[in-house]
Design an enzyme around this catalytic site. Structure first.
Site, mmCIF file in Angstrom:
data_model
loop_
_atom_site.group_PDB
_atom_site.id
_atom_site.type_symbol
_atom_site.label_atom_id
_atom_site.label_comp_id
_atom_site.label_asym_id
_atom_site.label_seq_id
_atom_site.Cartn_x
_atom_site.Cartn_y
_atom_site.Cartn_z
ATOM 1 N N GLY A 14 4.867 50.611 55.748
ATOM 2 C CA GLY A 14 4.277 50.974 57.044
ATOM 3 C C GLY A 14 4.665 52.378 57.468
ATOM 4 O O GLY A 14 4.628 52.707 58.662
ATOM 5 N N SER A 146 10.158 41.419 66.109
ATOM 6 C CA SER A 146 9.547 41.719 67.411
ATOM 7 C C SER A 146 10.162 40.841 68.491
ATOM 8 O O SER A 146 10.566 39.699 68.222
ATOM 9 C CB SER A 146 8.043 41.448 67.355
ATOM 10 N N TYR A 159 1.400 35.827 65.188
ATOM 11 C CA TYR A 159 2.279 37.007 65.127
ATOM 12 C C TYR A 159 3.723 36.606 65.432
ATOM 13 O O TYR A 159 4.659 36.956 64.699
ATOM 14 C CB TYR A 159 1.767 38.047 66.129
ATOM 15 N N ALA A 160 3.914 35.856 66.521
ATOM 16 C CA ALA A 160 5.268 35.447 66.918
ATOM 17 C C ALA A 160 5.914 34.596 65.828
ATOM 18 O O ALA A 160 7.090 34.787 65.494
ATOM 19 C CB ALA A 160 5.215 34.670 68.229
ATOM 20 N N LYS A 163 7.072 36.716 62.915
ATOM 21 C CA LYS A 163 8.290 37.483 63.198
ATOM 22 C C LYS A 163 9.514 36.564 63.270
ATOM 23 O O LYS A 163 10.615 36.956 62.886
ATOM 24 C CB LYS A 163 8.126 38.275 64.499
#
Ligand SMILES: NC(=O)c1ccc[n+]([C@@H]2O[C@H](COP(=O)([O-])OP(=O)(O)OC[C@H]3O[C@@H](n4cnc5c(N)ncnc54)[C@H](O)[C@@H]3O)[C@@H](O)[C@H]2O)c1
Length: 254
Positions: A14, A146, A159-160, A163
């Protein structure tokens, strides 16, 4: 001239943008040679110019897990060793046309987000971890998690979960690799001014002052704020820190 990391090689995913880019620049400024990995070829080329001859670019789609052992081999061929792995590439997989709530997401979203945010780091930790163990002499791995993994609201579920998985990987990898001198940690940023939040850029200043994403300093995090903590986790100074999640969210999560 900062030589804290001279002789070391860092693979940063990234690194064409945002936190990965800022990390690559800081590790290079500390003397490391950098393998810049991203799917954004133009972004990679720009960062490589900023760093100079100590950087090499490796264009790769991290969603294609099968290609990742070959990617690590290419980096080892180019540099001969990897001392630092930073897994920064990630996506939220959410947009105005692609909502993501517990009752509203597609299987395609699920596969894509998990492949990039969790599967790729697992494979890269395996491949780079094998190299570090075989080489001897230790290493550092930093996963970019995150604050979303710790919050119930304003936290897209796939997403959560990806992470939170990364935080579990951090702990188990730290246990497996600790005896080999490899430290593994996560950083957990809150809202940070990068292209990931371009859609809400104009609201960021307000967002950190009030509402569910307000933080304790009421200041927006910049990519460099997170990269500076990652850099610390790559330095000899942090040799007794491993298996940790460091919150870089200005107290959004306490
Ligand atoms: N910006 C934030 O508010 C914030 C908050 C918490 C965590 N994070 C995490 O920080 C990390 C870095 O994000 P950022 O804010 O720098 O965003 P960014 O969009 O600026 O950078 C992400 C980079 O990942 C690359 N990438 C995405 N998918 C890829 C793929 N399939 N293959 C190769 N490269 C790919 C992109 O091209 C981009 O260069 C992410 O893991 C993100 O989840 C960001």
């Amino acid at each position: 001239m900062d030589t804290a990391l001279s002789g070391q090689v860092a693979l940063v995913t990234g690194s064409a943008s945002g936190i990965g880019r800022a990390t690559a620049l800081m590790l290079a400024a500390a003397g490391a040679r950098i393998a810049l990995v991203d799917r954004d070829a133009a972004g990679l080329a720009a960062v490589a110019i900023d760093i100079g001859p100590d950087a090499r670019t490796f264009e790769a789609d991290l969603g294609n897990g099968g290609s990742l052992p070959g990617l690590v081999s290419s980096v080892l061929e180019a540099f001969g060793r990897i001392d630092i792995l930073v897994n920064s590439a990630g996506i939220t997989g959410t947009s105005a046309t692609q909502p993501q709530s517990t009752t509203d997401f597609t299987d395609a979203q699920l596969d894509t987000i998990l492949a990039i945010n969790l599967r790729a780091p697992l494979i890269l930790v395996r491949e780079v971890g094998r190299h570090m163990v075989a080489r001897g002499g230790g290493g550092r791995i930093v996963n970019v998690s995150s604050s979303a993994a710790f919050r119930a609201t304003t936290s897209p579920p796939i997403y959560a979960a990806s992470k939170a998985g990364l935080n579990a990987l951090t702990r188990t990898a730290a246990a497996d690799l600790g005896p080999h001198g490899v430290n593994v940690n996560s950083v957990a940023p809150g809202p940070t001014r990068t292209s990931m939040l371009a859609d809400v850029d104009q609201y960021l200043e307000e967002m950190v002052k009030s509402g569910p994403l307000a933080n304790l300093t009421q200041k927006v995090s910049e990519a460099e704020d997170v990269a500076a903590v990652i850099r610390f986790l790559c330095l000899p100074d942090s040799r007794q820190m491993t298996g940790q999640v460091l919150h870089t969210s200005a107290g959004l999560v306490v």
